[in-house]
Motif scaffolding. Structure first.
Motif, short mmCIF file in Angstrom:
data_model
loop_
_atom_site.label_atom_id
_atom_site.label_comp_id
_atom_site.label_asym_id
_atom_site.label_seq_id
_atom_site.Cartn_x
_atom_site.Cartn_y
_atom_site.Cartn_z
N ALA A 41 72.51 -36.59 36.06
CA ALA A 41 72.92 -37.44 34.94
C ALA A 41 74.15 -36.81 34.27
CB ALA A 41 71.78 -37.61 33.94
N ASP A 42 75.33 -37.22 34.74
CA ASP A 42 76.60 -36.70 34.22
C ASP A 42 77.08 -37.63 33.12
OD1 ASP A 42 79.03 -35.58 33.73
OD2 ASP A 42 79.80 -35.79 35.78
N HIS A 43 76.59 -37.39 31.91
CA HIS A 43 76.95 -38.21 30.75
C HIS A 43 76.61 -39.68 31.02
CE1 HIS A 43 79.46 -34.58 30.71
NE2 HIS A 43 79.27 -34.61 29.41
N HIS A 44 75.50 -39.90 31.72
CA HIS A 44 75.14 -41.23 32.19
C HIS A 44 74.75 -42.17 31.05
CE1 HIS A 44 74.17 -43.88 35.53
NE2 HIS A 44 73.03 -44.19 34.96
N ASP A 47 76.11 -38.20 25.83
CA ASP A 47 77.25 -37.31 26.02
C ASP A 47 76.82 -35.97 26.61
OD1 ASP A 47 75.87 -36.40 23.82
OD2 ASP A 47 77.64 -36.08 22.58
N ARG A 48 75.69 -35.95 27.31
CA ARG A 48 75.13 -34.72 27.83
C ARG A 48 75.15 -34.69 29.36
NH1 ARG A 48 71.81 -31.94 24.10
NH2 ARG A 48 72.22 -30.25 25.56
N LEU A 49 75.10 -33.48 29.89
CA LEU A 49 74.99 -33.25 31.33
C LEU A 49 73.57 -32.77 31.61
CD1 LEU A 49 76.50 -32.99 34.08
CD2 LEU A 49 76.87 -30.60 33.48
N PRO A 68 63.19 -28.62 22.79
CA PRO A 68 63.96 -29.87 22.79
C PRO A 68 65.46 -29.66 22.99
CG PRO A 68 63.22 -29.33 20.58
CD PRO A 68 62.56 -28.35 21.51
N ASP A 69 65.93 -28.42 22.90
CA ASP A 69 67.33 -28.12 23.16
C ASP A 69 67.59 -28.03 24.67
OD1 ASP A 69 65.62 -25.84 23.06
OD2 ASP A 69 67.37 -24.52 23.03
N ARG A 70 66.52 -27.92 25.49
CA ARG A 70 66.67 -27.78 26.94
C ARG A 70 66.08 -28.94 27.72
NH1 ARG A 70 64.05 -22.50 28.44
NH2 ARG A 70 64.82 -23.05 30.48
N VAL A 85 66.27 -32.64 31.99
CA VAL A 85 66.64 -31.24 31.84
C VAL A 85 68.14 -31.18 31.56
CG1 VAL A 85 66.68 -28.97 32.94
CG2 VAL A 85 64.83 -30.56 33.47
N TYR A 86 68.50 -30.58 30.44
CA TYR A 86 69.92 -30.43 30.11
C TYR A 86 70.54 -29.33 30.95
CZ TYR A 86 69.25 -33.33 25.94
OH TYR A 86 68.97 -34.37 25.09
N LEU A 87 71.76 -29.59 31.44
CA LEU A 87 72.51 -28.60 32.21
C LEU A 87 73.76 -28.14 31.48
CD1 LEU A 87 72.21 -30.19 35.78
CD2 LEU A 87 70.91 -28.25 34.84
#
Length: 122
Positions: A41-44, A47-49, A68-70, A85-87
Motif C-alpha cells: 500500500a504505497d499511499h493507496h 499518505d502512508r506507506l 498504533p504507530d506501527r 503494517v506501516y513501512l
C-alpha cells in the motif's frame, strides 16, 4: 533492509508457490496465483506507506491497540481481521517476517503450510 518494497517482496517470494502481480495498482502476493495474503500500500488510501495482510483472529486488534504507530486496521479488508503494517516508520523486519508468514498460513493450503514448516525445521 533498504527499500521497503524490495524487503517485503523478498519475504513474500521466499514462501512456497507464491506469485506476485499488480492488484488495484499495487504489488500483491498470492498463494498458487489465487489467494491474496499480502498487498503493498504505497499511499493507496492515505499518505502512508505500508502493507495489508491476512492475520490470525485477534491479531489485528492486539497489535493495533499495542502499537498504533506501527499497525492499523486497513480499509476494505480490516473488518475481516486483516492487519495493516506501516513501512514509513522504523521497521522490525524479523517481526514483519513473522507477520508475513502468519498471513501466508492463513490462506495457504495445508500441504503448503506443511512444506513451509518442514523447510523451517531443516
Amino acid at each position: 533492509m533498504g527499500d521497503p518494497l524490495e524487503s517485503l517482496r523478498a519475504l513474500c517470494s521466499a514462501l512456497p508457490e507464491v506469485t506476485e502481480r499488480l492488484s488495484h495498482g499495487e504489488p500483491t502476493w498470492f498463494v498458487r496465483g489465487k489467494k491474496t495474503f499480502v498487498m503493498f500500500a504505497d499511499h493507496h488510501h492515505d499518505d502512508r506507506l505500508g502493507f495489508w495482510c491476512a492475520a490470525p483472529p485477534g491479531t489485528q486488534e492486539e497489535l493495533v491497540a499495542a502499537a498504533p504507530d506501527r499497525y492499523f486496521r486497513p480499509p476494505y479488508v480490516g473488518h475481516r481481521g486483516w492487519l495493516g503494517v506501516y513501512l514509513d516508520v522504523p521497521v522490525d523486519w524479523p517481526e514483519v517476517a513473522e507477520i508475513v508468514q502468519d498471513a501466508y498460513r492463513m490462506v495457504a493450503p495445508k500441504v503448503l503450510v506443511a512444506q513451509l514448516d518442514s523447510a523451517q525445521d531443516a
